[in-house]
Design an enzyme around this catalytic site. Sequence first.
Site, PDB file in Angstrom:
ATOM      1  N   ARG A  61      -1.487   8.804  -3.781  1.00 27.78           N
ATOM      2  CA  ARG A  61      -1.664   9.460  -5.078  1.00 27.78           C
ATOM      3  C   ARG A  61      -1.112   8.580  -6.183  1.00 27.78           C
ATOM      4  O   ARG A  61      -1.723   8.377  -7.212  1.00 27.78           O
ATOM      5  CB  ARG A  61      -0.946  10.813  -5.091  1.00 27.78           C
ATOM      6  CG  ARG A  61      -1.108  11.536  -6.415  1.00 27.78           C
ATOM      7  CD  ARG A  61      -0.118  12.660  -6.579  1.00 27.78           C
ATOM      8  NE  ARG A  61       1.248  12.161  -6.742  1.00 27.78           N
ATOM      9  CZ  ARG A  61       2.288  12.927  -7.003  1.00 27.78           C
ATOM     10  NH1 ARG A  61       2.137  14.233  -7.101  1.00 27.78           N
ATOM     11  NH2 ARG A  61       3.502  12.412  -7.144  1.00 27.78           N
TER      12      ARG A  61
ATOM     13  N   GLU B 106       5.349  -5.858   3.772  1.00 25.55           N
ATOM     14  CA  GLU B 106       4.805  -5.413   2.480  1.00 25.55           C
ATOM     15  C   GLU B 106       5.311  -6.346   1.389  1.00 25.55           C
ATOM     16  O   GLU B 106       6.484  -6.700   1.359  1.00 25.55           O
ATOM     17  CB  GLU B 106       5.269  -3.973   2.200  1.00 25.55           C
ATOM     18  CG  GLU B 106       4.764  -3.450   0.865  1.00 25.55           C
ATOM     19  CD  GLU B 106       5.082  -1.978   0.656  1.00 25.55           C
ATOM     20  OE1 GLU B 106       4.782  -1.148   1.525  1.00 25.55           O
ATOM     21  OE2 GLU B 106       5.662  -1.670  -0.404  1.00 25.55           O
TER      22      GLU B 106
ATOM     23  N   HIS C 208      -2.917  -1.621  -1.097  1.00 23.74           N
ATOM     24  CA  HIS C 208      -2.500  -0.277  -1.500  1.00 23.74           C
ATOM     25  C   HIS C 208      -3.421   0.136  -2.653  1.00 23.74           C
ATOM     26  O   HIS C 208      -3.867  -0.710  -3.447  1.00 23.74           O
ATOM     27  CB  HIS C 208      -1.058  -0.266  -2.003  1.00 23.74           C
ATOM     28  CG  HIS C 208      -0.046  -0.640  -0.955  1.00 23.74           C
ATOM     29  ND1 HIS C 208       1.261  -0.214  -1.001  1.00 23.74           N
ATOM     30  CD2 HIS C 208      -0.143  -1.405   0.168  1.00 23.74           C
ATOM     31  CE1 HIS C 208       1.917  -0.701   0.046  1.00 23.74           C
ATOM     32  NE2 HIS C 208       1.098  -1.427   0.759  1.00 23.74           N
TER      33      HIS C 208
ATOM     34  N   LYS D 165      -3.682  15.899   4.801  1.00 18.65           N
ATOM     35  CA  LYS D 165      -3.998  14.510   4.455  1.00 18.65           C
ATOM     36  C   LYS D 165      -4.528  13.792   5.701  1.00 18.65           C
ATOM     37  O   LYS D 165      -5.550  13.113   5.642  1.00 18.65           O
ATOM     38  CB  LYS D 165      -2.722  13.861   3.917  1.00 18.65           C
ATOM     39  CG  LYS D 165      -2.886  12.521   3.332  1.00 18.65           C
ATOM     40  CD  LYS D 165      -1.798  12.211   2.303  1.00 18.65           C
ATOM     41  CE  LYS D 165      -0.475  11.784   2.866  1.00 18.65           C
ATOM     42  NZ  LYS D 165       0.433  11.270   1.836  1.00 18.65           N
TER      43      LYS D 165
HETATM   44  P1  FAD Z   1       0.445  12.996  -1.837  1.00 16.19           P
HETATM   45  O1  FAD Z   1       0.257  12.926  -0.363  1.00 16.19           O
HETATM   46  O2  FAD Z   1      -0.704  13.440  -2.656  1.00 16.19           O
HETATM   47  O3  FAD Z   1       1.689  13.967  -2.118  1.00 16.19           O
HETATM   48  C1  FAD Z   1       2.276  14.036  -3.407  1.00 16.19           C
HETATM   49  C2  FAD Z   1       3.023  15.355  -3.578  1.00 16.19           C
HETATM   50  O4  FAD Z   1       2.083  16.430  -3.673  1.00 16.19           O
HETATM   51  C3  FAD Z   1       3.939  15.736  -2.417  1.00 16.19           C
HETATM   52  O5  FAD Z   1       5.057  16.382  -2.955  1.00 16.19           O
HETATM   53  C4  FAD Z   1       3.109  16.706  -1.586  1.00 16.19           C
HETATM   54  O6  FAD Z   1       3.916  17.619  -0.882  1.00 16.19           O
HETATM   55  C5  FAD Z   1       2.294  17.405  -2.670  1.00 16.19           C
HETATM   56  N1  FAD Z   1       0.967  17.834  -2.239  1.00 16.19           N
HETATM   57  C6  FAD Z   1       0.093  17.150  -1.482  1.00 16.19           C
HETATM   58  N2  FAD Z   1      -1.068  17.854  -1.347  1.00 16.19           N
HETATM   59  C7  FAD Z   1      -0.898  19.001  -2.055  1.00 16.19           C
HETATM   60  C8  FAD Z   1      -1.740  20.124  -2.324  1.00 16.19           C
HETATM   61  N3  FAD Z   1      -2.974  20.222  -1.819  1.00 16.19           N
HETATM   62  N4  FAD Z   1      -1.246  21.124  -3.126  1.00 16.19           N
HETATM   63  C9  FAD Z   1      -0.012  21.045  -3.673  1.00 16.19           C
HETATM   64  N5  FAD Z   1       0.839  19.993  -3.431  1.00 16.19           N
HETATM   65  C10 FAD Z   1       0.388  18.992  -2.642  1.00 16.19           C
HETATM   66  N6  FAD Z   1       3.162   3.855  -5.253  1.00 16.19           N
HETATM   67  C11 FAD Z   1       2.483   2.975  -6.062  1.00 16.19           C
HETATM   68  O7  FAD Z   1       2.302   3.247  -7.265  1.00 16.19           O
HETATM   69  N7  FAD Z   1       1.992   1.785  -5.584  1.00 16.19           N
HETATM   70  C12 FAD Z   1       2.134   1.435  -4.256  1.00 16.19           C
HETATM   71  O8  FAD Z   1       1.672   0.368  -3.851  1.00 16.19           O
HETATM   72  C13 FAD Z   1       2.840   2.325  -3.383  1.00 16.19           C
HETATM   73  N8  FAD Z   1       3.004   2.029  -2.074  1.00 16.19           N
HETATM   74  C14 FAD Z   1       3.644   2.918  -1.239  1.00 16.19           C
HETATM   75  C15 FAD Z   1       3.773   2.600   0.123  1.00 16.19           C
HETATM   76  C16 FAD Z   1       4.396   3.487   1.002  1.00 16.19           C
HETATM   77  C17 FAD Z   1       4.495   3.127   2.483  1.00 16.19           C
HETATM   78  C18 FAD Z   1       4.942   4.711   0.498  1.00 16.19           C
HETATM   79  C19 FAD Z   1       5.646   5.682   1.428  1.00 16.19           C
HETATM   80  C20 FAD Z   1       4.828   5.027  -0.845  1.00 16.19           C
HETATM   81  C21 FAD Z   1       4.172   4.152  -1.735  1.00 16.19           C
HETATM   82  N9  FAD Z   1       4.023   4.437  -3.111  1.00 16.19           N
HETATM   83  C22 FAD Z   1       3.349   3.558  -3.935  1.00 16.19           C
HETATM   84  C23 FAD Z   1       4.639   5.646  -3.693  1.00 16.19           C
HETATM   85  C24 FAD Z   1       3.675   6.854  -3.774  1.00 16.19           C
HETATM   86  O9  FAD Z   1       2.586   6.554  -4.629  1.00 16.19           O
HETATM   87  C25 FAD Z   1       4.483   8.037  -4.325  1.00 16.19           C
HETATM   88  O10 FAD Z   1       5.451   8.441  -3.408  1.00 16.19           O
HETATM   89  C26 FAD Z   1       3.675   9.232  -4.834  1.00 16.19           C
HETATM   90  O11 FAD Z   1       4.555  10.078  -5.576  1.00 16.19           O
HETATM   91  C27 FAD Z   1       3.068  10.097  -3.740  1.00 16.19           C
HETATM   92  O12 FAD Z   1       1.990   9.516  -3.177  1.00 16.19           O
HETATM   93  P2  FAD Z   1       1.320  10.185  -1.843  1.00 16.19           P
HETATM   94  O13 FAD Z   1       0.104   9.424  -1.560  1.00 16.19           O
HETATM   95  O14 FAD Z   1       2.318  10.335  -0.776  1.00 16.19           O
HETATM   96  O15 FAD Z   1       0.948  11.642  -2.455  1.00 16.19           O
END
Ligand code: FAD
Length: 287
Positions: free
Chosen positions: A107, A17, A77, A167
Amino acid sequence: MKIIDLFKQNRPVISFEIFPPKPDVPLDTLFESIEGFKKLSPDYISVTYGAGGSQRGRTVEIASRIKNHYGIESMCHLTCVGHTAEEIDELLLQMKQENIHNVLALRGDPPLDQPDFDFSKGTFRYANELIEYINSKHDFCIAAAAYLEGHVDSKRLDEDRRYLKNKVDAGVDLLITQLFFDTRLYFDFLDRCAQLNINCPVVPGIMPIFSSRIKNMTARSGCSIPAKLVLMMDKYENNSEDLKKAGEEYAGLMIRELLDGGAPGIHLYTMNKLQSTIEIMKIAGLR
Ligand code: FAD
């Protein structure tokens, strides 16, 4: 090519990455590093997306260069926070035009200057909604994020894992984990995934320790640092070069242990550091 097809070859899939440099920094230095990364034969390189959509043009530009100039498969991403469906379509179209078929759908975090950001006001509130949308209109290999110790905002681990299952069911091909420092967390997480019928590859994300700044990162992401690592950081607190070397060794040995234990691949957060990546790959026996 869709990255998920690489996992059908019965060998570990190794990915790196990288992140786009700040807007005022030319891309040449990054491209020199990519030239070096290429010699390590990664299966693909993923490019992060700036928080709140900043530098989004650069993500696609860099991923395109990786794919079309260096001949390495790439993944963009993409975060949905603050984006309309039309903006997402536009970005996905750009990727398609550049022959990129892989996206890590996230997200995203709230913009740094808006800690009370209201996710419910956007078109997409959670990553599963973005994933569903992409699958309904486009044809991409979709990766998503997984959190071995639970996402930092989640109140309960079992709830976080139920959301992870939602998801995956929305159409995820593979999961990539957040950083962690204890391989037992990964293997335990695989058991939880099996119980939830999550059957896609779960690729461990490895963040090497390059300096004591890692403490801030782990505090922000809510992941734990094992006691042996705390002792290591204390031991080298006045010697940044030795701390970096110890961090590279720790990451390399973790990778070896994970692959020997059956992990389907490794996603290395390189932080754009070529020399350290070379060292880690050597220690892991991947060079
Ligand atoms: P989600 O899966 O939507 O989860 C977010 C939160 O909401 C969690 O606490 C989950 O439990 C909760 N949740 C999910 N669905 C629901 C629902 N239906 N109702 C209520 N609560 C719910 N960030 C960047 O800005 N740019 C990047 O390039 C980037 N790359 C990343 C790469 C990796 C491998 C990882 C692990 C993370 C990366 N991130 C990046 C960080 C990421 O954007 C954050 O961790 C963000 O806060 C959560 O994204 P997510 O897609 O996991 O969210």
